[in-house]
Motif scaffolding. Structure first.
Motif, PDB file in Angstrom:
ATOM      1  N   PRO A  76      -8.131  -0.870 -10.495  1.00 17.01           N
ATOM      2  CA  PRO A  76      -8.507  -0.241  -9.360  1.00 17.01           C
ATOM      3  C   PRO A  76      -8.347   1.502  -9.829  1.00 17.01           C
ATOM      4  O   PRO A  76      -7.315   1.446 -10.438  1.00 17.01           O
ATOM      5  CB  PRO A  76      -7.739  -0.867  -7.894  1.00 17.01           C
ATOM      6  CG  PRO A  76      -7.182  -1.955  -8.363  1.00 17.01           C
ATOM      7  CD  PRO A  76      -7.137  -1.495  -9.855  1.00 17.01           C
ATOM      8  N   GLY A  77      -8.707   2.210  -9.315  1.00 17.42           N
ATOM      9  CA  GLY A  77      -9.330   3.217  -9.857  1.00 17.42           C
ATOM     10  C   GLY A  77      -7.963   4.355  -9.016  1.00 17.42           C
ATOM     11  O   GLY A  77      -7.716   4.982  -9.488  1.00 17.42           O
ATOM     12  N   ASP A  78      -7.358   3.753  -7.881  1.00 19.01           N
ATOM     13  CA  ASP A  78      -5.909   4.415  -7.064  1.00 19.01           C
ATOM     14  C   ASP A  78      -5.126   2.952  -7.057  1.00 19.01           C
ATOM     15  O   ASP A  78      -4.727   3.642  -6.112  1.00 19.01           O
ATOM     16  CB  ASP A  78      -6.752   4.551  -6.169  1.00 19.01           C
ATOM     17  CG  ASP A  78      -7.206   3.166  -5.119  1.00 19.01           C
ATOM     18  OD1 ASP A  78      -7.602   2.471  -6.031  1.00 19.01           O
ATOM     19  OD2 ASP A  78      -7.220   2.827  -3.585  1.00 19.01           O
ATOM     20  N   THR A  79      -4.796   2.818  -8.317  1.00 15.22           N
ATOM     21  CA  THR A  79      -3.475   2.227  -7.995  1.00 15.22           C
ATOM     22  C   THR A  79      -2.374   2.888  -8.628  1.00 15.22           C
ATOM     23  O   THR A  79      -2.593   4.600  -8.711  1.00 15.22           O
ATOM     24  CB  THR A  79      -3.856   1.765  -9.599  1.00 15.22           C
ATOM     25  OG1 THR A  79      -2.628   0.567  -9.624  1.00 15.22           O
ATOM     26  CG2 THR A  79      -3.622   2.345 -10.821  1.00 15.22           C
ATOM     27  N   ILE A  80      -1.027   2.116  -7.387  1.00 17.33           N
ATOM     28  CA  ILE A  80      -0.129   2.880  -7.784  1.00 17.33           C
ATOM     29  C   ILE A  80       0.443   2.952  -9.183  1.00 17.33           C
ATOM     30  O   ILE A  80       0.598   1.226  -9.721  1.00 17.33           O
ATOM     31  CB  ILE A  80       0.923   2.390  -6.833  1.00 17.33           C
ATOM     32  CG1 ILE A  80      -0.110   2.904  -5.398  1.00 17.33           C
ATOM     33  CG2 ILE A  80       2.468   3.354  -6.880  1.00 17.33           C
ATOM     34  CD1 ILE A  80       0.119   4.406  -4.849  1.00 17.33           C
TER      35      ILE A  80
ATOM     36  N   ARG B  69       1.146  -1.131   0.063  1.00 14.30           N
ATOM     37  CA  ARG B  69      -0.306  -0.060  -0.153  1.00 14.30           C
ATOM     38  C   ARG B  69       0.785   1.322  -0.443  1.00 14.30           C
ATOM     39  O   ARG B  69       1.715   0.942   0.797  1.00 14.30           O
ATOM     40  CB  ARG B  69      -0.838   0.040   1.519  1.00 14.30           C
ATOM     41  CG  ARG B  69      -2.136  -1.403   1.401  1.00 14.30           C
ATOM     42  CD  ARG B  69      -2.953  -1.134   2.379  1.00 14.30           C
ATOM     43  NE  ARG B  69      -3.639   0.351   2.333  1.00 14.30           N
ATOM     44  CZ  ARG B  69      -4.749   0.788   1.823  1.00 14.30           C
ATOM     45  NH1 ARG B  69      -5.153  -0.454   0.261  1.00 14.30           N
ATOM     46  NH2 ARG B  69      -5.244   1.405   1.529  1.00 14.30           N
ATOM     47  N   TRP B  70       0.221   2.444  -0.305  1.00 18.10           N
ATOM     48  CA  TRP B  70       0.613   3.490  -0.501  1.00 18.10           C
ATOM     49  C   TRP B  70       2.121   3.662   0.256  1.00 18.10           C
ATOM     50  O   TRP B  70       3.085   4.160   0.219  1.00 18.10           O
ATOM     51  CB  TRP B  70       0.520   4.656  -1.578  1.00 18.10           C
ATOM     52  CG  TRP B  70       1.110   5.856  -1.078  1.00 18.10           C
ATOM     53  CD1 TRP B  70       0.723   7.013  -0.535  1.00 18.10           C
ATOM     54  CD2 TRP B  70       1.613   6.049  -2.324  1.00 18.10           C
ATOM     55  NE1 TRP B  70       1.813   8.140  -0.922  1.00 18.10           N
ATOM     56  CE2 TRP B  70       2.184   7.725  -2.078  1.00 18.10           C
ATOM     57  CE3 TRP B  70       1.892   5.509  -3.709  1.00 18.10           C
ATOM     58  CZ2 TRP B  70       2.932   8.448  -3.037  1.00 18.10           C
ATOM     59  CZ3 TRP B  70       3.106   6.110  -4.307  1.00 18.10           C
ATOM     60  CH2 TRP B  70       3.929   7.216  -3.857  1.00 18.10           C
TER      61      TRP B  70
ATOM     62  N   VAL C  67       2.348  12.509  -6.356  1.00 18.91           N
ATOM     63  CA  VAL C  67       3.082  12.320  -5.234  1.00 18.91           C
ATOM     64  C   VAL C  67       3.749  10.864  -5.586  1.00 18.91           C
ATOM     65  O   VAL C  67       3.751   9.921  -5.986  1.00 18.91           O
ATOM     66  CB  VAL C  67       2.633  12.261  -3.745  1.00 18.91           C
ATOM     67  CG1 VAL C  67       2.487  13.680  -4.174  1.00 18.91           C
ATOM     68  CG2 VAL C  67       1.532  11.489  -3.812  1.00 18.91           C
ATOM     69  N   GLY C  68       5.339  10.640  -5.008  1.00 17.97           N
ATOM     70  CA  GLY C  68       6.118   9.701  -6.130  1.00 17.97           C
ATOM     71  C   GLY C  68       6.837   8.908  -5.067  1.00 17.97           C
ATOM     72  O   GLY C  68       7.765  10.013  -4.242  1.00 17.97           O
TER      73      GLY C  68
ATOM     74  N   PHE D 163       4.556   5.979  -8.208  1.00 18.69           N
ATOM     75  CA  PHE D 163       3.444   7.808  -8.329  1.00 18.69           C
ATOM     76  C   PHE D 163       2.127   6.790  -8.298  1.00 18.69           C
ATOM     77  O   PHE D 163       1.815   6.574  -8.763  1.00 18.69           O
ATOM     78  CB  PHE D 163       3.914   8.033  -9.642  1.00 18.69           C
ATOM     79  CG  PHE D 163       4.093   8.931 -10.401  1.00 18.69           C
ATOM     80  CD1 PHE D 163       2.014   9.045 -10.764  1.00 18.69           C
ATOM     81  CD2 PHE D 163       4.114   8.187 -11.222  1.00 18.69           C
ATOM     82  CE1 PHE D 163       1.894   8.645 -12.209  1.00 18.69           C
ATOM     83  CE2 PHE D 163       3.767   7.182 -12.726  1.00 18.69           C
ATOM     84  CZ  PHE D 163       2.815   7.746 -13.092  1.00 18.69           C
ATOM     85  N   ALA D 164       1.193   7.621  -7.213  1.00 15.69           N
ATOM     86  CA  ALA D 164      -0.207   7.346  -6.975  1.00 15.69           C
ATOM     87  C   ALA D 164      -0.700   8.315  -8.115  1.00 15.69           C
ATOM     88  O   ALA D 164       0.359   9.327  -8.661  1.00 15.69           O
ATOM     89  CB  ALA D 164      -0.019   7.716  -5.427  1.00 15.69           C
TER      90      ALA D 164
END
Length: 144
Positions: free
Chosen positions: A41-45, A3-4, A84-85, A98-99
């Motif tokens: 997923p829409g919030d994938t890294i 996870r991020w 950010v990354g 990056f996210a």
């Protein structure tokens, strides 16, 4: 993939796929999500990496873009456009993660591009697309 906010971010071992560029110089490339992936997923890294077996990548020449917008510029080592990354260089590998600055829309398709270059001027440009999953609420209650 962690996870991020996880402490082991960038510590999961990336898998590089070998490719050959014009003069048969081997390069490895890492893509996540994978090329032509669907149901992402829409919030994938997003993870992109380049590998030169001679360990001579010129890090200041690395550029990564998403949907035509530069996200990472190696000349200053900074992420742009509100992203950010993290960047990590290990033994000839440069991995950039990056996210998204907002959650990707359901069903949207996105294009990632990257440029890597070594100190001999051998360049490798990579591009691929992935598609975000459809809205799961549109399937709720259907008895299909």
């Amino acid at each position: 993939m962690p996870r991020w906010g996880a402490s082991n971010w960038l510590n999961s071992p990336p898998t590089f796929s070998p490719v050959l560029i014009g003069n048969n110089l081997p390069f490895g490339v890492l893509r996540f999500p994978t090329a032509n992936a669907t149901q992402v997923p829409g919030d994938t890294i997003i993870r992109i990496g380049g590998f030169d077996p001679d360990d001579d990548l010129v890090h200041t020449l690395t550029v990564v873009s998403l949907d035509g917008v530069m996200i990472y510029d190696g000349t200053n080592g900074e992420f742009t456009a509100g992203y950010v990354g993290h960047v990590k260089d290990i033994g000839g590998r440069r991995v950039i993660e990056f996210a998204p600055n907002t959650v990707f829309a359901y069903g949207s398709t996105h294009r990632v591009t990257a440029h890597f270059e070594d100190n001999l001027g051998n360049a490798f440009d990579d591009a691929w697309v992935f598609t975000v999953q459809l809205d799961p609420s549109c399937y709720t209650g259907n008895n299909l």
